[in-house]
Structures are given as C-alpha cells and as structure tokens.
Design a protein around this motif. Structure first.
Motif, short mmCIF file in Angstrom:
data_model
loop_
_atom_site.label_atom_id
_atom_site.label_comp_id
_atom_site.label_asym_id
_atom_site.label_seq_id
_atom_site.Cartn_x
_atom_site.Cartn_y
_atom_site.Cartn_z
N ALA B 370 0.84 -1.20 0.00
CA ALA B 370 0.00 0.00 0.00
C ALA B 370 0.87 1.25 0.00
O ALA B 370 0.57 2.23 -0.68
CB ALA B 370 -0.91 0.00 1.22
N SER B 373 2.06 2.25 -3.33
CA SER B 373 1.06 3.00 -4.09
C SER B 373 1.01 4.46 -3.67
O SER B 373 0.63 5.32 -4.44
CB SER B 373 -0.34 2.42 -3.88
N LEU B 374 1.38 4.71 -2.41
CA LEU B 374 1.29 6.08 -1.91
C LEU B 374 2.65 6.79 -1.96
O LEU B 374 2.79 7.87 -1.41
CB LEU B 374 0.78 6.06 -0.46
N VAL B 406 -4.76 1.57 1.21
CA VAL B 406 -4.45 2.85 0.57
C VAL B 406 -5.55 3.86 0.89
O VAL B 406 -5.27 4.99 1.29
CB VAL B 406 -4.31 2.67 -0.96
#
Lengths: 224, 517
Positions: B370, B373-374, B406
């Motif tokens: 996650a 993704s950030l 996320v």
C-alpha cells in the motif's frame, strides 16, 4: 505584497497556493480547519482570506460569519462548480468574491487584487464620493459620471449603481441588492434586476463591462 | 340412529354420483334388513299381538331407510315393510291376500303412514344437508380469504390462489391468466396444465378488440371467471373439472372477486416498491456524482493551480519552487489515478463482477504494498507500522486489501493535523487478524460514525465520507469480514477491519477463486 491566509483542508492545494503566492511576493499562512482559520484571522489580521467552503469541521459559510463578527477583512471563497447555493450563502454571509475550483493562479490573483484594492481603510468615515475605475458616484448630489461624461440615470438606476459602488469589488447577490435597493419584499424579483442592470450597462457605454454579471448569483462592480 | 351423510368434498372429485348411489343402496338395504329382522322377532308373539301393533313396529325400517338413503331408499323400505306386514301379520298368513275387511283398513292406514314418514324424514335430511353445505361453503370461503389477507409478493399470491381454488372446488386444473404486453398469459397454474385450445377459449378472439371484460362462462370443459378489482379487470381464472353446483359457482365468483382485490393490492404494492427502488437508485446516483465531483475536483484544483503558475512566465518561482510544484502535480495526478481506479472498482462492485483471489500474505507485505502506491505523498512518510510478534499470515485478496489500506491511509492523511503520525497496527483476535489505521485528526463525532462508510456527500461537517471509504467497506465485506470505526478512541479516528488468519503450515495452497455476487 499582502499577507494572505489560506484556509483549506487539502494539504496539496495549500502547498501549491503557498508556493505560487509567495513567488508573487505575498506572505502566506495556512489553516487546515475552519476554527483554526478564524483564530488566525484574529491573531495575524491578514489582508485577505482565501477560504475553502468544504472544510471538515465547519461549513465555510459559518467560518465566514464568524470572521465577519469581528473583522472586515476581504474573503475570497473557493468552491466547487455548480454549487451555486453555497456561493450565494457565503456571499450573503459576508464573503466578497468567489473562485470556482479548479482555477488558474492568474484568476485567483486577479480576484485577490480586486479584493485587496477595495479593502475598506480602517478609521475613515464613509465617503460621499465613490470612485470605481473611471466611474464616480456622488452620493450627496445624486450625480454619476463616467470619465468626464455625466450619466443620466433614473432614481432607481442611481440607487443600484450607488449600492454596487459602495460594495465595489464585492460580488453582491440578487437578494442583497433587491432588499437594499428595492426594499424588503422584493427579494424574489430577480428579473427587475436584470432589466435595470441591462439599462445601466447601456448608459455606462464603454465602461459597461465594469458591471459584471455572475449568473445565478448576482452582480459585481469592478474598477477594470 | 342417524347415519352421517358423507360431505361431497370428502370423496374424490367426480365421485359425487357414485356416493349418492351408494347411500341410496345402503338406505334400501337397511330398510329391507330391519324389516326382515323385526318380522323374525315378532313372529313368535304373533298370536298375542294385534295386527295394528305389528304395523306400528314395521314403521321403523321405513324411517331408517329414509333417514339413511333419502326418498328412494324410503320407498324401498315402504315396499319391504308392506310386504313383510301383509305376508307375515295379516291373515291369511303366508300370502299377499288380505282377508277381513277390517285388515284392509289397517293395511291402507299403514301404507299411508309409511309414505308420510318417508316424506317427512327425507325432507328433514335434505334440509340438514343444505345447512351443512352452506356451512361448508362459508368455511371454505373463510379459509380462502384467509389465504388472501396476508401481504405476499404477487408471484406467491398467484400460486396460492390457484392451489386453494383447485383444492377447495376439486378441479382437475386451475390457472390464472394475466394481461402482459403480448396479450393474456398464464401467470400461475396448479394441477393439470391447460393446452392452447383451452386457453384460447378465454383469450379475446383475433380481430376483436382485446379486453379483459370476460364473462363467467363454460366452454366445453373450461370454466372462466373474470378477476375484476376496483381499478378494472386484473386477469381471469380458468378451471376445468366437474360441473359446479349453482351454490358453488356463486362461491367461486365471490372468491374470484376477493382474489382479484388481493392481486390488485399485490400489484400496486410491487409498483410502489419499484418506484421506491428507482428513487433510491436516483438518490444513490446523486450521492455518487456529488462524491465523485468533490473527490476528483480536489486534486484537480491543485494540478490546475500549479500548472497555471508554472506556465505564467512573469513570476519568478525559482528552481526549488518550480520543482515543488512539479512534485505536487505528480502526486496529485497519482491521487486522481487512484480515484479513477476506485471508481472502476465501484462499477465492478455494483455490476456484481468482483472476483476474489485469496492468497496467503502477511500484513507487513500488504502494508508495504500500500505504501508503494502512496509513494511520494505526504502520507507515506508519516506511517508507523506496529505488528504483533509472530502474527499469523492472513488469507485475503492482496489487490483488494491493498486498495483498502491505501484508502484508509489516504483518508487518515487528509484528516490528520498537519504532519501528525498515522499508526497501522495488526494483532490476532480469535480466528481473525485485526488491522487498525489510527490518525491524530479531529476524529468523527459519535452520531456520524455510522454514516462514514456511506457513499454520501460530505455532509456539513462530517467530512469523512466519499468514495474511498465506501470502497473500503465493500471490499472488506466481499471477504466476508467486517470493518468498523472504533469508538472511544481518545485522539483521532481509528478504522479497523478483520481478515481471516491463516494458521496451517506452509504447503497448503489456497488461492482458489470465489465469485462474489
């Protein structure tokens, strides 16, 4: 150079505005919450406030009212497109102008400039002759001129122009204008306003562009 | 002694005639047998008894025969009684000859009495049967209406109507015709199916205006009863089987009227339900649009402001400022991309096409995933991960759970006070692993906690709702697990969700695909 307070919960936008406005020579402070924004206005006394209407803790309109309770600082509201009602509420609640998201920096800066220019100088008594760009309105003699050309206005037309000139730079909602110029009970008669605005614009001639229409919201008299 | 006359409905449909015959035969037999027995009993005492006394005794078989078998059996009883009396008790004995004139009178009175008794007893029986039938009708109507009172969906109601009518009236087959776009069609049927020929009898004929204003009628073997309610005809009831008695036909008509009203009510209710659903879908669409427009516009505002600033040549941003703006544009574009992914997921969810691919993964991996993704966002740098020592792996769809994390982290980042820490913790709880995302923002007011996961406009000062949290809820629930907003947390909001713990030794290979409807 002005001191600008940006009240917005979105960190990214906060940062972008800060960079851009600082680069233009302003001093920027930020607040992420409405309550914090009100406190900042009281503490720092900024020259102008940029206020997002979609704050997590307080509705933007409430922030506006709280600021107005103690300060005349110009407030430019940021809002989503299509949210006409929120804009009108904010303007009625004391905001001076609005910018619709997403916006270009040039537009925001122009609005801030207008707001800053018409900031009421503290301590001055109410002036009897108002000047907005090439336009002058003599409230005592009920005379208006555009450049050197005197304007022939009916009583109501003069009242309308005088009201807008008194609030120059501020977007005045239909309701505000109608209740002030026509009197209470006329708030819903927005079509009167359309007719008078049209006549006024014609009589202003080349300066007619100074009277701006904000569809669904109201009118604004600007110096440009 | 009164024999209970069997009710017509107790026998199989179509057995009414046989039952009547049997009853008459039984009455006649009883008459003859009783006459024989009484004669045999009286014979030894014949010398001591008067002719009239014996006659009186022999009225009994006639009354019995009439009571059991009605008038026909009664008449058989009369003949049997007469024969027994004349032969056994009127001298000269053993013949039908009547001797003394006085005996002629006795015999005549005997026969007259017998006939009157037969008639009276039969009348009584008929009246009793009539009453019983009446009672039966009332009871049946009551039972039928009882079925109709309950508020049931249209389909179920139709099934009940045809089933009860078939049972109550002993039809071989019953069906209900309902108007559709293509004319009358069978809505429900019970028992023997109807063929096209039988159905066409009820349908409007080709070339004649289509109308449901049917008349009660019997064509060949099919009985048609219109179902008419307050707003007009709602359909027709078709039945085939034994011909009905007039009283039964009236009963059927009454019932048909009640059924029509019930069907109309069910139909209106369904209409109301449908329009309510549509309204709800409309509201949902509005809420979604509003959420989407807010969530999309926010990053867009930053991108637009930054780009317009970069393009305006007259301002001196300096390299650092320009770099910062470019970085902002990048992170906000990523944010927009994540939102679009969320939107697509939402579409898949509402289309019911979400497939779950469960794998055994560790919570650390999911969180790391996650954070990738950030990457580059402010949020990623503020996360503290607290995972219990020796925590079991979980069985989950890594793609969906990454999205859940996320969204929760993004939400926490939006609401945490500038730069505050975001804590992700995981610990064992029974058969599940509970994951929590805690921020130090202002939290969510008690009254608004339930609405947080709804796909609603950021109402007033709630501010937490939006597409992201709606997706969180949907994805976690797709795993059959739950998601919650913890109560009583002192600082900020604490979102938690559970995942199935995986305890089996490595080697077992789940990873089966389940379709979530």
């Amino acid at each position: 150079m002005a001191r600008i307070l940006v009240v917005d919960d979105d960190a990214a936008l906060q940062k972008a505005l800060s960079i851009a406005l600082t680069a233009r020579g302003h001093e920027v402070t930020g607040a992420r919450r409405g309550e914090q924004g009100v406190v900042e206005v009281a503490l720092r006394q900024p020259d102008v406030v940029v206020l997002d209407l979609g704050l997590p803790d307080l509705p933007g309109i409430e922030v506006c009212r709280r600021i107005r309770a103690f300060s005349e600082v110009p407030v430019v509201v940021l809002s989503a497109a299509g949210d006409e009602r929120a804009k009108v509420e904010a303007l009625d609640g004391g905001a001076d102008d609005y910018v619709t998201k997403p916006f270009g920096m040039a537009e925001l800066e122009a609005r801030l400039r207008v707001a800053l220019r018409h900031r009421r100088p503290a301590g001055d008594g109410p002036s009897t002759v108002l000047a907005v760009g090439p336009l002058t309105v003599d409230l005592v003699h009920h005379e208006a001129t555009c450049g050197d050309r005197p304007l022939e206005l009916t009583g109501r037309e003069f009242d309308l122009l005088a009201f807008l000139a008194r609030h120059a730079g501020k977007v005045c909602t239909h309701q505000m204008i109608l209740s002030e110029v026509w009197g209470p009970g006329y708030q819903e008669e927005a079509h009167y306003l359309r007719v008078y605005a049209h006549r006024l614009r014609r009589k202003l001639g080349p300066a007619g562009g100074q009277l701006r229409t904000h569809p669904g919201i109201g009118y604004q008299l600007t110096g440009e | 002694m009164m024999a209970r006359r069997p009710t017509p409905r107790a026998s199989a449909p179509g057995g009414r005639v046989t039952a009547d015959r049997r009853r008459i035969a039984a009455g006649a037999l009883i008459g003859i047998a009783t006459a024989g027995v009484l004669t045999a009993v009286l014979l030894p005492f014949r010398p001591d008894l008067s002719v009239a006394t014996c006659g009186l005794v022999l009225v009994v078989p006639v009354a019995l025969a009439a009571a059991v078998g009605g008038i026909v059996a009664g008449l058989v009883g009369v003949v049997a009684g007469f024969a027994a009396y004349d032969v056994a008790f009127i001298p000269p004995y053993g013949t039908l000859v009547v001797g003394a004139a006085q005996n002629w009178v006795v015999l005549a009175v005997f026969v007259a009495v017998l006939l009157v008794v037969t008639r009276v007893v039969d009348r009584l029986q008929v009246a009793r049967a009539e009453t019983a039938r009446h009672e039966e009708s009332t009871r049946r109507l009551f039972e039928l209406s009882d079925v109709l009172i309950a508020d049931k969906p249209l389909g179920e109601l139709l099934g009940l109507v045809v089933a009860t009518v078939r049972l109550a009236f002993g039809f071989r087959g019953v069906c209900v015709l309902l108007p559709t776009e293509r004319g009358l069609a069978v809505g429900a049927s019970a028992g023997e199916p109807f063929d096209e020929g039988e159905l066409s009898a009820a349908r409007p004929h080709a070339g004649s205006p289509a109308s449901l204003e049917l008349r009660t009628g019997t064509s060949a073997s099919v009985l048609t009863v219109p179902l008419t309610a307050a707003t007009g005809p709602v359909g027709a009831l078709l039945a085939k089987g034994e011909r009905l008695r007039p009283a039964e036909r009236a009963l059927l008509r009454t019932y048909a009227n009640q059924a029509a009203l019930a069907l109309e009510r069910a139909r209106l209710r369904e209409q109301a339900l449908r329009s309510e659903l549509l309204e709800q879908a409309d509201r949902w669409k509005d809420a979604l649009l509003s959420a989407v427009s807010h969530d999309l516009r926010t990053p867009l505002a930053t991108v637009k402001a930054a780009v317009s600033e970069l393009r305006a040549g007259e301002v001196h941003l300096g390299d650092a400022g320009a770099d910062e703006l470019l970085a902002l544009i990048e992170t906000q574009s990523d944010r927009l991309a994540r939102l679009v992914t969320n939107l697509l997921d939402l579409t898949r969810l509402s289309a019911g096409a979400l497939e779950l691919h469960r794998e055994v993964v560790s919570v650390d991996e999911l969180v790391a995933d996650a954070l990738v993704s950030l990457a580059g966002t402010e949020v990623a740098e503020r996360v503290d991960l607290l995972v219990e020592d020796g925590l079991a792996a979980v069985e989950a769809d890594p793609v969906l759970i990454r999205q859940v994390l996320v969204n929760l982290l993004e939400n926490a980042g939006l609401h945490a006070e500038g730069g505050g820490r975001i804590e992700v913790s995981a610990r064992r709880a029974g058969a599940t692993v509970e994951v929590r995302v805690t921020d130090d923002g202002p939290g969510v007011a008690e009254g608004e906690r339930e609405q947080v996961f709804l796909l609603f406009k950021r109402a007033g000062n709630a501010g937490r709702a939006g597409i992201g949290l709606a997706i969180v809820k949907a994805f976690v629930e797709a795993h059959g697990e739950r998601v919650w907003l913890e109560e009583g947390t002192a600082a900020g909001a604490c979102f938690g969700f559970s995942l199935a713990a995986h305890d089996d030794p490595p080697g077992a290979a789940p990873g089966d695909a389940t379709v979530v409807g």
